[in-house]
Scaffold this motif. Structure first.
Motif, PDB file in Angstrom:
ATOM      1  N   TYR A  80       0.635  -1.277  -0.105  1.00 41.52           N
ATOM      2  CA  TYR A  80      -0.157   0.032  -0.007  1.00 41.52           C
ATOM      3  C   TYR A  80       0.865   1.184   0.094  1.00 41.52           C
ATOM      4  CZ  TYR A  80      -4.117  -2.746   0.779  1.00 41.52           C
ATOM      5  OH  TYR A  80      -5.234  -3.509   0.500  1.00 41.52           O
ATOM      6  N   HIS A  81       0.994   2.159  -1.198  1.00 42.71           N
ATOM      7  CA  HIS A  81       1.565   3.348  -1.277  1.00 42.71           C
ATOM      8  C   HIS A  81       0.345   4.371  -1.754  1.00 42.71           C
ATOM      9  CE1 HIS A  81       4.636   0.432  -1.367  1.00 42.71           C
ATOM     10  NE2 HIS A  81       5.592   1.233  -0.858  1.00 42.71           N
ATOM     11  N   PHE A  82       0.412   5.613  -0.951  1.00 43.80           N
ATOM     12  CA  PHE A  82      -0.503   6.401  -1.329  1.00 43.80           C
ATOM     13  C   PHE A  82      -0.041   7.748  -1.966  1.00 43.80           C
ATOM     14  CE2 PHE A  82      -1.930   3.839   2.123  1.00 43.80           C
ATOM     15  CZ  PHE A  82      -3.195   3.443   1.949  1.00 43.80           C
ATOM     16  N   LEU A  83      -0.784   8.290  -2.913  1.00 43.44           N
ATOM     17  CA  LEU A  83      -0.331   9.689  -3.391  1.00 43.44           C
ATOM     18  C   LEU A  83      -1.226  10.789  -2.704  1.00 43.44           C
ATOM     19  CD1 LEU A  83      -0.630   8.656  -7.174  1.00 43.44           C
ATOM     20  CD2 LEU A  83       1.364   9.742  -6.321  1.00 43.44           C
ATOM     21  N   LYS A 100       3.535   7.858  -0.130  1.00 36.64           N
ATOM     22  CA  LYS A 100       4.314   7.430   1.103  1.00 36.64           C
ATOM     23  C   LYS A 100       3.636   6.015   1.387  1.00 36.64           C
ATOM     24  CE  LYS A 100       5.195  11.142   4.436  1.00 36.64           C
ATOM     25  NZ  LYS A 100       4.612  11.604   5.612  1.00 36.64           N
ATOM     26  N   SER A 101       4.244   5.072   1.964  1.00 34.49           N
ATOM     27  CA  SER A 101       3.770   3.774   2.178  1.00 34.49           C
ATOM     28  C   SER A 101       2.843   3.679   3.546  1.00 34.49           C
ATOM     29  CB  SER A 101       5.112   2.850   2.471  1.00 34.49           C
ATOM     30  OG  SER A 101       5.530   2.909   3.852  1.00 34.49           O
ATOM     31  N   LYS A 139      -8.385   4.816  11.130  1.00 33.25           N
ATOM     32  CA  LYS A 139      -7.607   4.224   9.917  1.00 33.25           C
ATOM     33  C   LYS A 139      -7.546   4.869   8.731  1.00 33.25           C
ATOM     34  CE  LYS A 139      -9.915  -0.443  10.257  1.00 33.25           C
ATOM     35  NZ  LYS A 139     -10.919  -1.541   9.516  1.00 33.25           N
ATOM     36  N   CYS A 140      -8.587   6.091   8.662  1.00 35.14           N
ATOM     37  CA  CYS A 140      -8.345   6.822   7.603  1.00 35.14           C
ATOM     38  C   CYS A 140      -7.843   8.158   7.801  1.00 35.14           C
ATOM     39  CB  CYS A 140      -9.937   7.320   7.245  1.00 35.14           C
ATOM     40  SG  CYS A 140     -10.253   5.906   6.199  1.00 35.14           S
ATOM     41  N   GLU A 141      -7.815   8.729   9.286  1.00 36.08           N
ATOM     42  CA  GLU A 141      -7.202  10.094   9.607  1.00 36.08           C
ATOM     43  C   GLU A 141      -5.825  10.304   9.147  1.00 36.08           C
ATOM     44  OE1 GLU A 141      -7.991  13.513  12.819  1.00 36.08           O
ATOM     45  OE2 GLU A 141      -7.726  11.402  13.562  1.00 36.08           O
ATOM     46  N   PRO A 142      -4.919   9.284   9.541  1.00 36.01           N
ATOM     47  CA  PRO A 142      -3.557   9.262   9.190  1.00 36.01           C
ATOM     48  C   PRO A 142      -3.352   9.133   7.666  1.00 36.01           C
ATOM     49  CG  PRO A 142      -3.683   7.708  11.158  1.00 36.01           C
ATOM     50  CD  PRO A 142      -5.019   7.942  10.501  1.00 36.01           C
ATOM     51  N   ILE A 143      -4.053   8.458   6.859  1.00 32.01           N
ATOM     52  CA  ILE A 143      -3.814   8.213   5.450  1.00 32.01           C
ATOM     53  C   ILE A 143      -4.229   9.341   4.858  1.00 32.01           C
ATOM     54  CG2 ILE A 143      -4.435   6.912   3.631  1.00 32.01           C
ATOM     55  CD1 ILE A 143      -4.876   4.510   5.402  1.00 32.01           C
ATOM     56  N   LEU A 144      -5.468   9.848   5.151  1.00 35.68           N
ATOM     57  CA  LEU A 144      -5.927  11.232   4.385  1.00 35.68           C
ATOM     58  C   LEU A 144      -5.050  12.241   5.026  1.00 35.68           C
ATOM     59  CD1 LEU A 144      -9.755  10.665   4.734  1.00 35.68           C
ATOM     60  CD2 LEU A 144      -8.294   9.974   2.928  1.00 35.68           C
ATOM     61  N   GLY A 145      -4.702  12.288   6.150  1.00 36.10           N
ATOM     62  CA  GLY A 145      -3.743  13.524   6.280  1.00 36.10           C
ATOM     63  C   GLY A 145      -2.483  13.731   5.211  1.00 36.10           C
ATOM     64  N   MET A 188      -2.966  12.134   2.123  1.00 31.76           N
ATOM     65  CA  MET A 188      -3.402  12.317   0.711  1.00 31.76           C
ATOM     66  C   MET A 188      -3.828  13.702   0.389  1.00 31.76           C
ATOM     67  SD  MET A 188      -5.138   8.506   0.165  1.00 31.76           S
ATOM     68  CE  MET A 188      -4.806   8.353  -1.543  1.00 31.76           C
ATOM     69  N   LEU A 189      -4.445  14.445   1.509  1.00 32.96           N
ATOM     70  CA  LEU A 189      -4.837  15.600   1.098  1.00 32.96           C
ATOM     71  C   LEU A 189      -3.844  16.923   1.064  1.00 32.96           C
ATOM     72  CD1 LEU A 189      -8.203  15.185   3.409  1.00 32.96           C
ATOM     73  CD2 LEU A 189      -8.007  15.280   1.082  1.00 32.96           C
ATOM     74  N   GLU A 190      -2.639  16.444   1.227  1.00 37.45           N
ATOM     75  CA  GLU A 190      -1.568  17.725   1.388  1.00 37.45           C
ATOM     76  C   GLU A 190      -1.354  18.099  -0.215  1.00 37.45           C
ATOM     77  OE1 GLU A 190       2.170  16.212   2.700  1.00 37.45           O
ATOM     78  OE2 GLU A 190       1.369  15.615   4.727  1.00 37.45           O
ATOM     79  N   GLY A 191      -1.553  19.642  -0.202  1.00 36.64           N
ATOM     80  CA  GLY A 191      -1.479  20.076  -1.671  1.00 36.64           C
ATOM     81  C   GLY A 191      -2.891  20.594  -2.157  1.00 36.64           C
ATOM     82  N   LEU A 192      -3.947  19.754  -1.460  1.00 38.85           N
ATOM     83  CA  LEU A 192      -5.358  20.122  -1.930  1.00 38.85           C
ATOM     84  C   LEU A 192      -5.936  21.144  -1.242  1.00 38.85           C
ATOM     85  CD1 LEU A 192      -7.097  18.818  -4.161  1.00 38.85           C
ATOM     86  CD2 LEU A 192      -8.027  17.319  -2.146  1.00 38.85           C
ATOM     87  N   PRO A 193      -6.552  22.319  -1.510  1.00 40.31           N
ATOM     88  CA  PRO A 193      -7.342  23.199  -0.739  1.00 40.31           C
ATOM     89  C   PRO A 193      -8.351  22.357  -0.191  1.00 40.31           C
ATOM     90  CG  PRO A 193      -6.995  24.305  -2.830  1.00 40.31           C
ATOM     91  CD  PRO A 193      -6.637  22.778  -2.986  1.00 40.31           C
ATOM     92  N   VAL A 194      -8.510  22.387   1.228  1.00 43.42           N
ATOM     93  CA  VAL A 194      -9.528  21.715   2.106  1.00 43.42           C
ATOM     94  C   VAL A 194     -10.329  22.521   2.849  1.00 43.42           C
ATOM     95  CG1 VAL A 194      -9.900  19.632   3.892  1.00 43.42           C
ATOM     96  CG2 VAL A 194      -8.364  19.472   1.800  1.00 43.42           C
TER      97      VAL A 194
END
Length: 566
Positions: free
Chosen positions: A258-261, A268-269, A334-340, A342-348
Motif C-alpha cells: 500500500y502506497h498512497f499519493l 508514502k507507504s 484508519k483514515c485520519e493518518p492516511i488522508l492527512g 493524501m490531502l496535502e497540496g489540496l485546498p480543503v
C-alpha cells in the motif's frame, strides 16, 4: 436508468442530468466533519439508485428479509471530480470488499487487490487455513478430548484428596498441641517426658511422610496422562506459533503493497504514514476504506477532486449505529493518518471542530450562594477545556470566581448537550457534592426530542458501552468489554414523526443517552440533531432540565429545573 458500466480504467461517471445550476465548492470536503455538497448528494442518489436496481453482483445488505447469506452492511463513497476535458462527474467506491470481490464495474479499484488470482495473500490465507484445519483436527481428536477430560478430572480429584489430607493433618496437629500441654502439666520425670514428646514428633513426621507419599503418587498418575497428552499439545502449540508468525508476516507483506499519493505527487507507504502515530503501525484493513480509494484513483488518472461524501447502505452492525442511506464522516482510526497525507497540496475546508462555537455565548447562572452555583450550560459549549479549544465552562467559571478553590466542575455535560451543571466554589464543597454523585444520590432528568416514534410509554435500556478504538469519540455496544450503562425513560408526547421523552441516566457513560436512543437494541430513534448517531441539525435536542441534590452545608434538599429551548 442505471449508470453506465465502466472498466477499471474509465471509472469517471458523468451525471445523468444537467448540473450547470450547481455552484462548485471552493475547497474540497473536510472528510471528518462535513455537510455533503449538493453535487455529492446528487452523486450519492445516483449511486443508490444503481444499488437498488443493479444485477451485476449479489450481496446481502440485509434490506431483503428473503435474501440468503450473511448480512453485511457497507460504507460507500462518492467523489465529485473534474477531468482533463473540464467535465464534471463523479467516482464511486466501497469500503473493504463487496460480494466477496475487490473489483466491480462502476467502482474504482482498491489500492492493492489482495484477492487477485494466485496472489501472495490468497496463497498465504490458504496456508493459514491448512494450519487452522490441522489444529482443529488435533483439538477434536477423540483421544485428545478424552485425555484432556481425564487430566482435568484427575487434577481436580488429586487437589481434593490433598486438601483432605492437609485438613486431617491440621486437625491432628491441634490434637497433638493439646496432648503436649497435657503431658507438660503431668510433672513427669525427664525420661518419661522425652518418650511421650518423641511419640508426638513421630506422629507429626508420619503425617508429613504420608502427605509426601500421596503427593508423589497422585503426581505420577497425572504425569502419565500429561505425557500422553503432550503428543497432541506440543504439536498444537507449534502450529499456533507458526500460525502467529505466518499471520504477522502476511500482514506485513500486505502493508508493504500500500502506497498512497497526494495532490503534490508525493508517495508514502502505509507503514511510513503510521509510524509517526500513537499506533506506530497500521491497523488491520487500513487503506481499504472508500475515501483513500477515491483519492488514489483521482490522482492516478489526473482527475481534480472537488467534493466527497460517504454513506451507509444496509443493515447496521450489531455493535455500531449506522443508519441506512445516511451520510457519515471518514473513520479516524484508519483514515485520519492516511488522508492527512493524501490531502496535502489540496485546498480543503477548515476543520469545523477547531472553531469555538461558544464564542460570544454567555452562561446563565440559575442559583448562587457562598458555596456553589447552578448554571445553564448552552449547547455546543465545552464543560472543560478541549485539545484545540480552551473556552469552556471551567475557564468561564475561573474568570467569574477568581478566589474559588478546587476543581470548580463537579460533573460534566457533553459539549453538544445543554442544561444544568453544578459548580463548587471551594474544595470541601466540591468533595461533598462529588460524593453525592459517586453514591448516586443526585437525581437528574434529561429531556430529548427523538427522530422517530417510541412505542413503549416507559422502560429501561441496559446496553454496555465502550469507545470505538478505530473511530473516536464514537461509542460501541459491547457485551464483552463494555461498561454497564442503564437509562430509564418515559415518553412525554408523540407527533407524526417525533417523540419527546424524559431520560434518567442511572449510570454516566460517555454518549450514553445518545447511544441508548439511537441504537437498534435501544429505542432505535436518534436524538434530533445528533451528528454522530443520527442526522445533523441546528443543535442536539438533548437538555439536562432537572436536578435534585442535598446542599453540602445547609443539608437542604435543593431542586432546580430549566426548560429547553426546543
Amino acid at each position: 436508468m442505471t449508470p453506465t458500466k465502466t472498466s477499471i480504467a474509465t471509472c469517471f461517471i458523468p451525471f445523468k442530468g444537467v448540473i450547470d445550476s450547481y455552484a462548485l465548492p471552493e475547497r474540497f470536503t473536510f472528510p471528518f466533519y462535513y455537510e455533503p455538497h449538493p453535487l455529492s448528494i446528487l452523486a450519492a442518489k445516483e449511486l443508490q439508485e444503481y444499488l437498488e436496481q443493479q444485477t451485476d453482483w449479489e450481496h446481502n445488505f440485509g434490506l431483503d428479509e428473503n435474501q440468503e447469506g450473511s448480512v453485511i452492511g457497507k460504507m460507500f463513497g462518492v467523489m465529485v471530480v473534474k477531468n482533463e476535458q473540464n467535465e464534471i462527474g463523479y467516482l464511486a467506491a466501497f469500503s473493504g470488499k463487496l460480494a466477496e470481490k475487490n473489483i466491480h464495474p462502476l467502482f474504482v479499484p482498491p489500492i492493492f487487490d489482495m484477492l487477485e488470482e494466485d496472489s501472495f495473500f490468497l496463497i498465504g490465507i490458504k496456508e493459514l487455513t491448512q494450519i487452522n484445519n490441522r489444529i482443529e483436527s488435533l483439538e477434536s481428536n477423540p483421544e485428545f478430548l478424552e485425555l484432556s477430560r481425564l487430566l482435568k478430572t484427575e487434577t481436580e480429584s488429586a487437589t481434593k484428596k490433598l486438601e483432605e489430607q492437609k485438613l486431617k493433618m491440621s486437625e491432628a496437629k491441634k490434637v497433638r498441641k493439646l496432648e503436649r500441654k497435657k503431658i507438660e502439666s503431668e510433672n513427669l520425670d525427664a525420661a518419661s517426658l522425652e518418650i511421650k514428646m518423641n511419640a508426638l514428633v513421630r506422629e507429626s513426621l508420619k503425617d508429613k511422610f504420608l502427605l509426601r507419599e500421596l503427593t508423589e503418587y497422585l503426581e505420577e498418575g497425572i504425569s502419565v496422562i500429561k505425557q500422553k497428552l503432550n503428543h497432541y499439545t506440543s504439536e498444537i502449540s507449534a502450529l499456533k506459533e507458526a500460525r502467529k508468525e505466518k499471520s504477522a508476516d502476511l500482514q506485513q507483506q500486505l502493508f508493504d503493497q500500500y502506497h498512497f499519493l497526494n495532490n503534490n505527487g508525493e508517495t508514502k507507504s502505509l507503514c511510513e504514514i503510521f509510524e509517526k502515530t500513537a499506533l506506530l503501525k497500521p491497523p488491520a484493513a487500513a487503506g481499504e476504506c472508500a475515501a483513500p480509494k477515491l483519492l488514489q484513483y483521482a490522482y492516478l488518472n489526473n482527475l481534480q477532486p472537488i467534493a466527497m461524501a460517504e454513506f451507509w447502505w444496509g443493515e447496521s452492525p450489531k455493535s455500531e449505529i449506522r443508519k441506512h442511506g445516511q451520510f457519515y464522516p471518514a473513520c479516524r482510526g484508519k483514515c485520519e493518518p492516511i488522508l492527512g497525507h493524501m490531502l496535502e497540496g489540496l485546498p480543503v475546508d477548515e476543520n469545523p471542530l477547531l472553531v469555538n462555537p461558544a464564542l460570544g455565548v454567555e452562561i446563565e447562572t440559575i442559583y448562587e450562594d457562598d458555596f456553589l452555583a447552578i448554571i445553564n450550560k448552552p449547547a455546543e459549549f465545552l464543560s472543560v477545556p478541549g485539545i484545540n479549544i480552551m473556552d469552556s465552562v471551567y475557564e468561564r467559571m475561573k474568570l467569574k470566581y477568581p478566589t474559588a478553590t478546587g476543581p470548580l466542575i463537579v460533573h460534566r455535560l457533553d459539549m453538544a448537550t445543554s442544561g444544568l451543571m453544578l459548580i463548587a466554589k471551594d474544595k470541601d464543597t466540591h468533595k461533598l457534592l462529588q460524593s453525592q454523585f459517586i453514591k448516586r444520590t443526585v437525581k437528574k432528568r434529561y429531556i430529548a426530542l427523538l427522530d422517530g416514534i417510541v412505542a413503549d410509554a416507559e422502560g429501561e435500556i441496559d446496553l454496555p458501552l465502550r469507545i470505538d478504538l478505530e473511530d473516536r469519540p464514537r461509542q460501541l455496544v459491547c457485551y464483552e468489554y463494555g461498561k454497564r450503562a442503564v437509562t430509564k425513560f418515559k415518553v412525554i408526547e408523540r407527533t407524526d414523526k417525533q417523540t419527546r421523552i424524559h431520560f434518567w441516566p442511572i449510570t454516566g457513560r460517555t454518549h450514553q443517552l445518545r447511544m441508548h436512543a439511537s441504537h437498534s437494541l435501544g429505542l432505535n430513534a436518534p436524538i434530533v440533531g445528533d451528528d454522530l448517531y443520527g442526522t445533523k441539525a441546528s443543535r442536539l435536542h438533548l437538555h439536562a432540565e432537572w436536578i435534585e441534590f442535598k446542599h453540602p452545608v445547609t443539608k437542604e434538599t435543593m431542586t432546580f429545573q430549566v426548560n429547553p429551548d426546543f
